[in-house]
Design an enzyme around this catalytic site. Structure first.
Site, PDB file in Angstrom:
ATOM      1  N   VAL A 118       0.856  -1.187   0.000  1.00 16.27           N
ATOM      2  CA  VAL A 118       0.000   0.000   0.000  1.00 16.27           C
ATOM      3  C   VAL A 118       0.893   1.238   0.000  1.00 16.27           C
ATOM      4  O   VAL A 118       1.764   1.381   0.860  1.00 16.27           O
ATOM      5  CB  VAL A 118      -0.922   0.031   1.233  1.00 16.27           C
TER       6      VAL A 118
ATOM      7  N   ASP B  18     -12.951  -9.265   7.062  1.00 17.14           N
ATOM      8  CA  ASP B  18     -11.806  -9.056   7.961  1.00 17.14           C
ATOM      9  C   ASP B  18     -11.967  -7.755   8.733  1.00 17.14           C
ATOM     10  O   ASP B  18     -11.028  -6.970   8.858  1.00 17.14           O
ATOM     11  CB  ASP B  18     -10.491  -9.055   7.176  1.00 17.14           C
TER      12      ASP B  18
END
Length: 638
Positions: free
Chosen positions: A33, A141
């Site tokens: 990321v 999640d």
């Protein structure tokens, strides 16, 4: 531009499409990321897929379909999906950059949320799930690290490429359950759950997240992942510390049976009738606007019996929670969906440990060797105790069989850990009497510090399991920070390294920590008043060395003080290291006795960071390894 990112490394892209890459935000199992800027200068988060996955055509097809679905999620308390390039050489997803700490970091550093803030969080996360589920997506999640406390409204992240409910075994693996175990619904722990994760699983995660935010602990304990999974399957949650309607709603969300849990929209409706709602929404106008938009949504995506999205339910229709799967054995090749979300944590984390499935035939043997506790998880950090439950009988059904599977996992993982095969991913807790009686909560009564002043404890951490410090495996820098009855830092090359830990910004303070040098030529590093620069105390076999870090350049270190020991430290000798900082004056102690002082006004505030700092001139061969335990930090009493 925010400074909450790491610098780019060699090989990192500098440009992705029309986005300029400026730093790293984190890594996950699927890729990296990055922090980037759009052409208009707005910061964005860009999630780039790993090279090996980028060349997998099956993955590309799934990535493309899930990105299309994620882009339909309205930005109600979520990080909005802005752009995507699923057909690029390195596929990537562009999402709104959320500048705010994670819920996990806030609770770790400051403790449980106040009642009003907790209620606002509960509303915000329920609003986000309403948006996600309405687009036919299941997050899979949801956890404290994936909830960011941005100004104005909490934001849920990492739903962007979560699997949609109809995920098939063609996109799965048969050996793993993906997700963070402490926040996973019980129906996700059996092989029958293959590809059938429903919105009800996210509601269970919502309950666990809100319980954590309100109490500072997971409602099913913090032991090894298989033990927590067994509690989720068989035990009621420990909700001590929650009260009133919110406790009742959390308890219902944590029901074992998915059909007994409310929907996300029902969560919102019930939360808004509670007394703290008005106060929470009055202080967060952005949250109020998001709630109003979510309530204005007149239709919701439902699931038919096959788990396929696209059937639109009429307003007010009953929630579409499928019944638990039948206990029939899965077909050959069936597996559990592999999640594709990326974490935007600033550091690589290993809290997404997968629970391997164990053949049911092995379960009865394991059950005899590792009985499950039956009492709820206690409020403290110690292990749960109590007599084992009676073995499930022939009529126990699906849950009995799944419980036996998880018990077998407990035995398997325990044996693997003893054999040294778990690599610190799921560290077993310290079960010594001292560890069971310890607490990281700061006492409120003042006590005399080595400086002679009346100080109060800011925090105490035994460093035997994840608390204020976290594990890390950094392959690029040949270093691990792992819990092995201590915070053990091991480096396979010469050079300093800092482990992720407490974020408290300290000015005047007193600290002590127990240190062991576990290999020859190793030196422990204790950075203090440190941010982009600060001081370092190197603890070596022959003495202390005080350095400045960052004077003259971000990586510049200069030795400004040397304090030799009268007797050398041997390998694994224990030394209690102390630092007292008051204004420009610093005192360094060994086993409670002053060893030296240093005066300098350059750095006046910053964090305490633990790590390793071997002598850069050493000719010794790696590995270098040091261990820390029992850190205590005191600050002046107001």
């Amino acid at each position: 531009m925010t400074g909450n990112h790491a610098p780019l490394r060699d090989g990192d892209p500098r440009r992705l499409g029309r986005y300029t890459v400026i730093g790293r935000l984190g890594e996950g199992g699927m890729g990296t990321v990055y922090l980037a800027t759009a052409p208009d200068g707005v910061p964005v988060a860009v999630k780039v897929v790993r090279i090996d996955l980028a060349h997998d055509e099956q993955f590309r097809r799934r990535f493309r379909s899930e990105v299309n679905r994620a882009r339909q999620v309205p930005p109600f308390c979520t990080a909005e999906v802005l752009d995507a390039a699923p057909d690029d050489e390195r596929p990537y997803l562009v999402v709104e950059y959320v500048d705010g700490p994670s819920l996990a970091a806030v609770v770790r550093d400051r403790g449980p949320l106040s009642q009003a803030n907790l209620h606002g969080l509960a509303i915000g996360v329920a609003t986000a799930l309403t948006a996600i589920h309405g687009a036919g997506v299941v997050h899979r999640d949801l956890k404290p690290n994936n909830v960011l406390l941005a100004a104005g409204s909490p934001k849920v992240i990492d739903f962007g490429i979560a699997h949609s409910p109809q995920a098939t075994t063609g996109h799965t693996r048969t050996d793993q359950v993906v997700g963070t175990v402490a926040y996973m619904a019980p129906e996700r722990f059996g092989p029958e759950s293959s590809g059938s994760t429903t919105p009800a699983a996210d509601i269970f995660s919502w309950g666990a997240v809100i319980a954590y935010a309100g109490t500072g602990r997971n409602p099913f304990g913090s032991d090894a992942a298989p033990v927590v999974a067994a509690r989720i399957l068989t035990q009621p949650p420990d909700l001590t510390g929650l009260s009133g309607p919110l406790r009742d709603l959390v308890e219902q969300a944590l029901a074992k049976d998915p059909a007994e849990r409310p929907t996300a929209r029902e969560l919102i409706d019930r939360l808004l009738t509670a007394a703290p709602a008005q106060s929470a929404l009055a202080r967060q106008p952005e949250l109020l606007a998001a709630v109003e938009e979510a309530q204005a949504t007149d239709v919701a995506t439902a699931l038919d019996g096959a788990g396929s999205p696209g059937t639109v339910a009429a307003p007010g229709a009953a929630p579409a929670h499928p019944a638990p799967p039948s206990p029939a054995a899965p077909s050959p090749g069936a597996g559990v969906g592999a999640g594709a979300g990326l974490s935007t944590d600033a550091t690589t984390r290993f809290d997404d440990g997968a629970v391997p499935h164990v053949p049911a035939a092995a379960a009865p043997v394991a059950a005899a060797a590792a009985p499950l506790p039956v009492s709820p998880a206690p409020a403290g950090d110690g292990p749960t105790s109590g007599p084992p439950p009676a073995p499930p009988g022939p009529s126990s059904g699906r849950w009995g069989r799944v419980t036996l599977v998880v018990v077998a996992v407990v035995a398997l993982v325990t044996s693997l850990t003893v054999a040294g095969l778990m690599y610190g991913v799921i560290p077993l807790p310290d079960r010594s009497p001292q560890a069971q009686s310890s607490s990281s909560a700061a006492p409120t009564s003042p006590a005399a510090s080595p400086s002679g002043a009346a100080d109060q404890v800011l925090f105490f951490d035994r460093l035997t399991s994840e608390n204020r410090w976290q594990p890390r495996e950094d392959k690029d820098n040949d270093t691990t920070c792992a819990f092995q009855n201590a915070l053990v830092v091991t480096r396979q090359s010469v050079g300093s390294y800092r482990c992720p830990g407490a974020r408290d910004q300290l000015t005047d303070f007193t600290m002590t920590v127990d240190v062991r040098l576990q290999t020859a030529a190793s030196c422990a590093g204790i950075w203090f008043r440190f941010d982009t620069g600060g001081y370092v105390l190197r603890v070596c076999a022959d003495g202390y060395y005080v350095l400045t870090h960052g004077v003259g350049g971000p990586s510049a270190v200069t030795t400004v003080g040397t304090y030799p020991f009268a007797a050398l430290l041997g390998v694994n000798d224990l030394v209690k290291v102390g630092i007292v900082a008051k204004g420009p004056d610093m005192t360094f102690t060994r086993d409670g006795q002053p060893l030296g002082t240093y005066k300098d006004p350059t750095f006046d505030v910053g964090r305490v960071v633990l790590g390793i700092f071997p002598d850069p001139k050493t000719t010794a061969d790696p590995p270098f390894s040091v261990a820390f335990t029992n850190i205590e930090v005191r600050v002046p009493t107001p």
